[in-house]
Motif scaffolding. Structure first.
Motif, PDB file in Angstrom:
ATOM      1  N   GLU A 180      82.987 133.166 -44.696  1.00  0.00           N
ATOM      2  CA  GLU A 180      82.574 133.661 -42.827  1.00  0.00           C
ATOM      3  C   GLU A 180      82.215 135.359 -43.909  1.00  0.00           C
ATOM      4  N   GLU A 181      83.124 135.577 -44.682  1.00  0.00           N
ATOM      5  CA  GLU A 181      83.317 136.810 -45.295  1.00  0.00           C
ATOM      6  C   GLU A 181      82.150 137.064 -46.509  1.00  0.00           C
ATOM      7  N   VAL A 182      81.574 136.340 -47.668  1.00  0.00           N
ATOM      8  CA  VAL A 182      80.769 136.288 -48.077  1.00  0.00           C
ATOM      9  C   VAL A 182      79.551 135.659 -48.312  1.00  0.00           C
ATOM     10  N   PHE A 183      79.254 135.010 -47.418  1.00  0.00           N
ATOM     11  CA  PHE A 183      78.230 134.004 -46.957  1.00  0.00           C
ATOM     12  C   PHE A 183      77.498 133.508 -48.354  1.00  0.00           C
ATOM     13  N   PRO A 184      78.231 132.603 -49.014  1.00  0.00           N
ATOM     14  CA  PRO A 184      77.363 132.143 -50.134  1.00  0.00           C
ATOM     15  C   PRO A 184      76.335 131.338 -49.808  1.00  0.00           C
ATOM     16  N   TYR A 185      75.795 131.353 -48.552  1.00  0.00           N
ATOM     17  CA  TYR A 185      74.786 130.435 -48.221  1.00  0.00           C
ATOM     18  C   TYR A 185      72.868 130.928 -48.913  1.00  0.00           C
ATOM     19  N   SER A 186      72.159 129.334 -49.683  1.00  0.00           N
ATOM     20  CA  SER A 186      70.823 129.980 -50.249  1.00  0.00           C
ATOM     21  C   SER A 186      70.118 128.580 -49.711  1.00  0.00           C
ATOM     22  N   GLY A 187      68.843 128.847 -50.117  1.00  0.00           N
ATOM     23  CA  GLY A 187      67.309 127.933 -49.635  1.00  0.00           C
ATOM     24  C   GLY A 187      67.910 127.444 -48.122  1.00  0.00           C
ATOM     25  N   ARG A 188      67.087 126.347 -47.898  1.00  0.00           N
ATOM     26  CA  ARG A 188      67.220 125.680 -46.713  1.00  0.00           C
ATOM     27  C   ARG A 188      68.393 125.196 -46.053  1.00  0.00           C
ATOM     28  N   THR A 189      68.792 125.509 -45.535  1.00  0.00           N
ATOM     29  CA  THR A 189      70.182 125.899 -44.613  1.00  0.00           C
ATOM     30  C   THR A 189      70.421 125.633 -43.137  1.00  0.00           C
ATOM     31  N   GLU A 190      71.269 123.693 -42.555  1.00  0.00           N
ATOM     32  CA  GLU A 190      71.536 124.453 -41.337  1.00  0.00           C
ATOM     33  C   GLU A 190      72.245 125.338 -41.269  1.00  0.00           C
ATOM     34  N   PHE A 191      72.743 125.400 -40.016  1.00  0.00           N
ATOM     35  CA  PHE A 191      73.723 126.198 -39.527  1.00  0.00           C
ATOM     36  C   PHE A 191      74.169 125.484 -38.027  1.00  0.00           C
ATOM     37  N   SER A 192      75.623 125.863 -37.480  1.00  0.00           N
ATOM     38  CA  SER A 192      75.647 124.681 -36.463  1.00  0.00           C
ATOM     39  C   SER A 192      76.663 125.636 -35.720  1.00  0.00           C
ATOM     40  N   ASP A 193      76.285 125.981 -34.260  1.00  0.00           N
ATOM     41  CA  ASP A 193      77.331 126.625 -33.385  1.00  0.00           C
ATOM     42  C   ASP A 193      78.488 125.780 -32.758  1.00  0.00           C
ATOM     43  N   PRO A 194      79.554 125.774 -33.265  1.00  0.00           N
ATOM     44  CA  PRO A 194      80.700 124.872 -33.448  1.00  0.00           C
ATOM     45  C   PRO A 194      80.998 125.219 -31.794  1.00  0.00           C
ATOM     46  N   GLU A 195      81.369 125.826 -30.712  1.00  0.00           N
ATOM     47  CA  GLU A 195      81.057 125.999 -29.526  1.00  0.00           C
ATOM     48  C   GLU A 195      79.989 125.507 -28.315  1.00  0.00           C
ATOM     49  N   THR A 196      78.841 125.652 -28.550  1.00  0.00           N
ATOM     50  CA  THR A 196      77.873 125.048 -27.999  1.00  0.00           C
ATOM     51  C   THR A 196      76.916 123.868 -28.620  1.00  0.00           C
ATOM     52  N   GLY A 197      76.959 123.926 -30.359  1.00  0.00           N
ATOM     53  CA  GLY A 197      76.594 123.269 -30.604  1.00  0.00           C
ATOM     54  C   GLY A 197      74.743 122.613 -30.805  1.00  0.00           C
ATOM     55  N   GLU A 198      74.945 124.793 -30.649  1.00  0.00           N
ATOM     56  CA  GLU A 198      73.427 124.709 -31.232  1.00  0.00           C
ATOM     57  C   GLU A 198      73.098 124.927 -32.913  1.00  0.00           C
ATOM     58  N   ARG A 199      71.875 124.902 -32.645  1.00  0.00           N
ATOM     59  CA  ARG A 199      71.694 124.255 -34.470  1.00  0.00           C
ATOM     60  C   ARG A 199      70.518 125.014 -34.879  1.00  0.00           C
ATOM     61  N   ILE A 200      70.906 126.001 -35.858  1.00  0.00           N
ATOM     62  CA  ILE A 200      69.684 127.035 -36.349  1.00  0.00           C
ATOM     63  C   ILE A 200      69.413 126.846 -37.630  1.00  0.00           C
ATOM     64  N   THR A 201      67.864 126.721 -38.104  1.00  0.00           N
ATOM     65  CA  THR A 201      67.900 126.002 -39.640  1.00  0.00           C
ATOM     66  C   THR A 201      67.113 127.039 -39.769  1.00  0.00           C
ATOM     67  N   ALA A 202      67.817 127.325 -41.781  1.00  0.00           N
ATOM     68  CA  ALA A 202      66.743 128.607 -41.799  1.00  0.00           C
ATOM     69  C   ALA A 202      66.171 128.567 -43.374  1.00  0.00           C
ATOM     70  N   GLY A 203      64.973 128.822 -43.807  1.00  0.00           N
ATOM     71  CA  GLY A 203      63.921 128.529 -44.437  1.00  0.00           C
ATOM     72  C   GLY A 203      65.214 128.954 -45.981  1.00  0.00           C
ATOM     73  N   ARG A 204      65.418 130.124 -46.187  1.00  0.00           N
ATOM     74  CA  ARG A 204      65.980 130.866 -46.839  1.00  0.00           C
ATOM     75  C   ARG A 204      67.025 131.467 -46.575  1.00  0.00           C
ATOM     76  N   ALA A 205      67.941 130.982 -46.675  1.00  0.00           N
ATOM     77  CA  ALA A 205      69.494 131.292 -45.986  1.00  0.00           C
ATOM     78  C   ALA A 205      69.897 132.627 -47.127  1.00  0.00           C
ATOM     79  N   GLU A 206      69.077 133.172 -47.922  1.00  0.00           N
ATOM     80  CA  GLU A 206      69.857 134.160 -48.483  1.00  0.00           C
ATOM     81  C   GLU A 206      69.177 135.522 -48.094  1.00  0.00           C
ATOM     82  N   ASN A 207      68.479 134.949 -47.460  1.00  0.00           N
ATOM     83  CA  ASN A 207      67.736 136.810 -47.096  1.00  0.00           C
ATOM     84  C   ASN A 207      68.093 137.393 -45.481  1.00  0.00           C
ATOM     85  N   TYR A 208      68.769 136.508 -44.878  1.00  0.00           N
ATOM     86  CA  TYR A 208      70.209 136.669 -43.680  1.00  0.00           C
ATOM     87  C   TYR A 208      71.336 137.531 -44.567  1.00  0.00           C
TER      88      TYR A 208
END
Length: 300
Positions: A219-247
């Motif tokens: 959560e501190e370093v955000f080690p994700y890159s490439g196409r990555t799907e993120f899921s909100d544990p509270e709502t179940g909402e999902r977001i897909t990032a094509g290049r996660a490192e850009n965020y």
């Protein structure tokens, strides 16, 4: 929407019951680990001694003009040219409220963390209960356990938590009294306005709060890159990032800004704010909170 609400309610109830059963199954392991952490910290954990009414000697200090002459310790004063008063130790038990965040986001664990945030928060809470109970303090948990004093405080609190079918996302602080301490253990990912409002309510009630933020390293370093799907544990909402490192840069800025806002709010109120990552020992958080609870600003 009403029909959807009617369908969702049994599902939420079933989930709450499942969580209660899971907590109950974890209690033995939680207690073992909490006592291990408490024993690790015990060498640096001293009773929160305060001057006041009691029978036990605490310290000698210089006599102040206007104090009753009966308080002077003449034997100690005869040793040199100063007049000393014998102070006694305050013996009234203090109430410390403990709260571990039950939110779904606390279940998160990345490959960089040793345990989930939920496990770490419960370990810290029960270890605090163990240490405070040994020191003769009263402990409580909002909505779960009223203030009590017992040598087996951690066990009693763990049992109460295991039988709790529902727990609100934020603690009900209506019963927290003036001069009490309250330790909030959470990832503090609730809406910031709600968290600040809760802290202000505690301040208005005259309590002294200690916040322990539990953070997974990812959560501190955000080690994700490439196409990555993120899921909100509270709502179940999902977001897909094509290049996660850009965020990554913007994410870290917002994440740390939220933390700094809470920490600044605590500093302004004279409270403590501690971060405990799940790849670091839980005992570090215990000792930091104990230092703040026992310091000059501790409630007497």
């Amino acid at each position: 929407m009403a029909a959807l609400g009617a369908l969702a309610e049994p599902a939420l109830t079933a989930d709450a019951l499942a969580r209660a059963r899971q907590r109950a199954a974890l209690v033995p392991d939680l207690l073992v680990e909490a006592r291990r952490v408490a024993n690790t910290a015990i060498s640096g954990w001293h009773g929160r001694r305060r001057r006041g009414i009691g029978e036990n000697f605490w310290q000698f200090r210089p006599y102040n003009q206007g104090e009753a002459l009966s308080r002077i310790d003449w034997r100690r004063s005869a040793r040199d040219d100063h007049t000393y008063v014998r102070d006694r130790e305050w013996e009234a038990a203090h109430t410390v409220w403990l709260w571990a965040d039950p939110s779904a986001s606390m279940r998160y664990k990345s490959n960089l963390g040793e345990v989930s945030k939920e496990w770490r928060s419960l370990i810290i809470t029960l270890a605090l209960a163990e240490l405070l109970s040994r020191g003769g303090e009263r402990i409580a948990f909002p909505g779960i356990a009223d203030p009590f004093s017992a040598r087996n405080g951690a066990e009693r609190l763990a049992t109460a938590l295991s039988h709790a079918k529902t727990m609100p996302a934020l603690p009900d602080v209506a019963n927290v009294r003036r001069f009490s301490d309250i330790v909030l253990v959470s990832d503090f990912l609730h809406p910031l306005e709600e968290m600040l409002a809760l802290l202000d309510r505690l301040a208005q009630r005259g309590a002294h709060a200690h916040l322990i933020e539990i953070a997974d390293p990812a959560e501190e370093v955000f080690p994700y890159s490439g196409r990555t799907e993120f899921s909100d544990p509270e709502t179940g909402e999902r977001i897909t990032a094509g290049r996660a490192e850009n965020y990554a840069e913007e994410y870290r800025r917002l994440y740390l800004a939220r933390r700094e806002t809470l920490a600044h709010h605590c500093r302004r109120l004279g409270w403590s704010f501690t971060v405990n990552r799940t790849d670091r020992p839980a005992s570090e958080a215990l000792m930091r909170v104990h230092m703040h609870m026992s310091g000059p600003g501790a409630a007497a």
